[in-house]
Design a protein around this motif. Structure first.
Motif, mmCIF file in Angstrom:
data_model
loop_
_atom_site.group_PDB
_atom_site.id
_atom_site.type_symbol
_atom_site.label_atom_id
_atom_site.label_comp_id
_atom_site.label_asym_id
_atom_site.label_seq_id
_atom_site.Cartn_x
_atom_site.Cartn_y
_atom_site.Cartn_z
ATOM 1 N N PRO A 57 -5.517 0.056 4.340
ATOM 2 C CA PRO A 57 -6.886 -0.178 4.746
ATOM 3 C C PRO A 57 -6.727 -0.044 6.214
ATOM 4 O O PRO A 57 -5.756 -0.517 6.871
ATOM 5 C CB PRO A 57 -7.291 -1.618 4.371
ATOM 6 N N LYS A 78 7.551 1.430 -1.874
ATOM 7 C CA LYS A 78 7.118 0.199 -1.925
ATOM 8 C C LYS A 78 8.540 -0.595 -1.857
ATOM 9 O O LYS A 78 8.825 -1.719 -1.115
ATOM 10 C CB LYS A 78 6.445 -0.353 -3.313
ATOM 11 N N PHE A 96 0.842 -1.238 0.073
ATOM 12 C CA PHE A 96 0.013 0.177 -0.100
ATOM 13 C C PHE A 96 0.754 1.324 0.056
ATOM 14 O O PHE A 96 0.413 2.355 0.316
ATOM 15 C CB PHE A 96 -0.982 0.167 1.228
ATOM 16 N N PRO A 123 2.909 4.797 -0.836
ATOM 17 C CA PRO A 123 2.251 5.475 -1.927
ATOM 18 C C PRO A 123 3.022 5.637 -3.250
ATOM 19 O O PRO A 123 2.434 6.615 -4.390
ATOM 20 C CB PRO A 123 2.460 6.991 -1.268
ATOM 21 N N TRP A 147 -0.015 7.846 3.616
ATOM 22 C CA TRP A 147 -0.355 6.221 3.162
ATOM 23 C C TRP A 147 -1.760 6.114 3.188
ATOM 24 O O TRP A 147 -2.158 5.149 3.849
ATOM 25 C CB TRP A 147 0.478 5.564 4.076
ATOM 26 N N SER A 148 -2.638 6.800 2.394
ATOM 27 C CA SER A 148 -3.997 6.492 2.470
ATOM 28 C C SER A 148 -4.383 5.193 1.782
ATOM 29 O O SER A 148 -5.666 5.102 2.069
ATOM 30 C CB SER A 148 -4.702 7.889 1.974
ATOM 31 N N ALA A 149 -3.442 4.595 1.105
ATOM 32 C CA ALA A 149 -3.937 3.346 0.667
ATOM 33 C C ALA A 149 -4.134 2.142 1.667
ATOM 34 O O ALA A 149 -4.522 0.966 1.315
ATOM 35 C CB ALA A 149 -3.195 3.037 -0.361
#
Ligand code: FAD
Length: 694
Positions: free
Chosen positions: A437, A397, A390, A392, A433-435
């Motif tokens: 969950p 990554k 996840f 950004p 890091w809004s992805a």
């Protein structure tokens, strides 16, 4: 049985041996889901829930059950991680199980195409964690009766269909290192169960718990995969919880939890009984600073329990439920990209029938981060690997993958720097890091744990006021990064408030000091009491020897206060010998006035030996003074049958004291060092040598 489909496979994982995390760096507390058991009976059993784990597995279509015995949350966390991996990598249908929630007579009916895993911490002097007590009593019992004992084909091997794996969490600074996993493993094998792979052991004492776990689990998975014919697949992240934003509610709605521990508290009727599932919101009657040095703090608190049904005995522990600092909550909320919706109401539901939400809902993101997640603790390498999906951007990554898979790199960049999760994410990329969950955070971070304190007052002298003696935790790393203890800095802030000091913390921690909906206004903290075996002899005329440097003196303040009260009442009180140590007499020699006051009542029967380590060139510690008093100590132990107590640092001091005492016994009684160690062991098993160490 032939195992040909994944679904047929149940991993019976016997997780034995989650050794207790007792070092300074350890988060202490009752790990068990403190929020889920508001309606538990006296034994903690939940009403209306089955205690038959086989039935539950059957109903929910599981083939792998992961039992955990956890005190501080680590074993529970490892259990969840095994469950996730089993499902995402091998397609197992996994469930985790709190050992306390089930009965074990039917272990002999465990289907042989399923697997059990046991993750077991050892606590204190080789004891099971609170939630594993009943299971342990059962499995080690002299006369274990399994459900089919009567008709068993092979009465010697009732558990022969049970296949399990086991991992223990322990601390090698304790004598009974990882005994839970070792003993449970032994009993299971004795009953014919079949272990898959090695029983793993993690060592918190060496600081290698996480790496021990990671090193154990890979070969374990290979063995399990081979045994059950499982095929590994590319692991994909599957959330455990569904997090739904609720437009129909706002943070002001009466049914929304804003940090209240359970329903009673939400409804404003904080009702007893108070226990590890239901804290009492206690007023702090008094708070004081005990050190005179500017750069270190040590707190004395008087917690008023008169409005509760709580009772304690001298030597017990009090647990404090902390709140994360605003500074850390903000850091986390920002990096997670939750700034805009921090007060949005969320519902959280387990996507699987066996997944338990570890806090009450509906709630808000802010509340979960502030009150329920251990956001400041050490980061797990495996968790960074999981979060890499996840990141950004591609660069972040790749960096996360590297941190997650390269042990040395992770050590250098994250562990040795004491970074918490938000700091680690920010180091990798400062983009939000809004992805990620939100479920991944719930799964991957520990539940915040209550911290324990050895009660420093006597229940006879002050039954309704519990004293706490706590040194405020602050670590500075070489490059100037500062790590602040979660609970002790919160307590410090409460003390400042009580004294009307507006002196803001130099690191701007800014706590939500009035608690949820201002319910903790007027200086309150949520607490519960944990009973311990660290006890004065019932006959006060028996002499006692106490070794308690630093805050290790906490319970001995209670012991001396009690004996002074007994002496004042005219009771015959035996010799009361205390060894205390600190840096300098005018800096951190705590409770000087109390010792003086109580020595008046105890007279010559109170003897205090003090070691000031920084007042001369050669460092002097309590062990040295103990050695100096060898003749007196041996005489008290041998002739007068004194009890011997040690409290404080587990890693070095407690072990040194043990060895010093063995040296004294060897020298004074003319026995070999080996025999002297056996004498000390004997004293321990007879309860004459007692430890309260962390
Ligand atoms: P925490 O936030 O829990 O931090 C504690 C330590 O964890 C830090 O110092 C650091 O070493 C490590 N740590 C924190 N964050 C990170 C990170 N990101 N990366 C790496 N490492 C990290 N203490 C007393 O002062 N008095 C007592 O009487 C007392 N009695 C106790 C009795 C028992 C039975 C037990 C188990 C413990 C006792 N303790 C006592 C210790 C106490 O429970 C707490 O552990 C202590 O006060 C620190 O709590 P904290 O929340 O302030 O610090």
């Amino acid at each position: 049985a032939q195992l040909d489909t994944l679904d047929m496979i149940v991993l019976a994982v016997i997780l034995l041996g989650t050794a207790a995390y007792f070092t300074k760096g350890t988060l202490w507390g009752i790990a068990k889901d403190p929020y889920a058991a508001a309606y538990a009976d006296a034994n903690g059993h939940k009403a209306g829930k089955t205690r038959n784990f086989l039935e539950k597995m059957e109903e929910t279509g599981k083939n792998c059950i992961i039992f955990y015995g956890s005190q501080t949350g680590t074993a529970e966390d490892y259990a969840s991680r095994l469950a996730k991996e089993g499902s995402s990598r091998f397609g197992l249908k996994t469930m985790i199980a709190d050992l306390e929630d089930y009965d074990y007579e039917n272990l002999d009916q465990f289907p042989d195409d399923k697997v059990a895993m046991f993750v077991l911490a050892t606590y204190g002097e080789g004891e099971p964690t609170d939630n594993a007590v009943e299971f342990y009593e059962f499995i080690k019992g002299d006369d274990v009766q399994f459900s089919k004992s009567e008709e068993a084909e092979d009465p010697e091997k009732p558990l022969k269909s049970l296949k399990y794996v086991a991992f223990g969490l322990g601390n090698n600074t304790y004598e009974h290192y990882n005994v839970m996993v070792r003993n449970v493993d032994k009993y299971l094998i004795k009953f014919g169960a079949v272990r898959i792979g090695e029983a793993g052991e993690g060592d918190d004492g060496a600081g290698t718990m996480e790496e021990d776990f990671l090193a154990w689990k890979e070969p374990m998975w290979s063995h399990v995969a081979e045994k059950f014919n499982l095929e590994e697949r590319e692991a994909v992240y599957d959330p455990v919880f569904a997090v739904t934003e609720r437009d129909d509610l706002t943070a002001d709605s009466a049914t929304v939890y804003l940090g209240e521990p359970n329903k009673n508290h939400l409804e404003g009727q904080s009702k007893g009984p108070y226990n590890s599932h239901n804290p009492y919101i206690a007023p702090i009657a008094e708070s004081d600073e005990l050190f005179t040095s500017k750069d270190r703090n040590c707190l004395h608190l008087e917690v008023d329990i008169s409005g509760s049904n709580l009772t304690y005995q001298t030597g017990d522990h009090i647990a404090v439920w902390p709140t994360n600092s605003g500074l850390e909550v903000d850091r986390f909320i920002n990096i997670a990209g939750l700034e805009e919706k921090r007060h949005t109401v969320i519902g959280v539901k387990g996507l699987d029938a066996t997944a338990r939400v570890p806090f009450p809902t509906p709630t808000t993101y802010d509340t979960v981060v502030r009150y329920h997640m251990e956001i400041c603790g050490a980061v797990s390498r495996q968790f960074l690997d999981t979060l890499s999906a996840f990141a950004p951007d591609e660069e972040a990554k790749a960096e996360m993958k590297k941190l997650g898979t390269d042990k040395d790199y992770f050590q250098q960049k994250v562990s040795s720097q004491y970074l918490n999760i938000a700091q680690a994410l920010k180091m990798v990329s400062s983009k939000p890091w809004s992805a990620i969950p939100f479920s991944a955070f719930i799964e991957g971070l520990n539940k915040i744990q209550p911290r324990y304190y050895s009660i420093s007052s006597s229940s006879q002298a002050q039954p309704k006021k519990v004293s706490i003696t706590a040194v405020v935790e602050e670590i500075k790393t070489e490059n100037g990064h500062v790590v602040k203890g979660v609970t002790t800095n919160y307590l410090l802030a409460l003390k400042q408030k009580q004294h009307g000091i507006s002196d803001p913390d130099p690191h701007g921690l800014n706590y939500a000091i009035n608690g949820p909906r201002n319910k903790y206004d007027g200086i309150h903290i949520p607490v519960h009491i944990r009973h311990s075996n660290f006890k004065l002899p019932s006959d006060p005329s028996k002499p006692i020897i106490m070794i308690g440097p630093g805050t290790g003196v906490a319970p001995f303040r209670g012991f001396v206060q009690e004996r002074a009260a007994q002496a004042a009442k005219g009771e015959k009180v035996g010799k009361t010998v205390l060894f205390f140590g600190c840096r300098k007499r005018d800096e951190d020699y705590i409770y000087q006035n109390d010792w003086k006051k109580w020595s008046e009542a105890l007279g010559d029967n109170f003897v205090m030996h003090t070691a000031f380590s920084r007042e001369q060139k050669e460092k002097v510690y309590v062990q040295h003074l103990l050695k100096k008093a060898a003749t007196e100590i041996n005489e008290l132990l041998e002739k007068q049958k004194a009890n011997f107590y040690v409290c404080g640092d587990a890693a070095v001091m407690a072990r040194d004291v043990n060895n010093t005492l063995a040296d004294i016994i060897s020298e004074k009684r003319g026995v070999s060092k080996e025999n002297a160690q056996d004498v000390v062991k004997g004293m321990r098993s007879r309860g004459i040598y007692q430890e309260d160490v962390w």
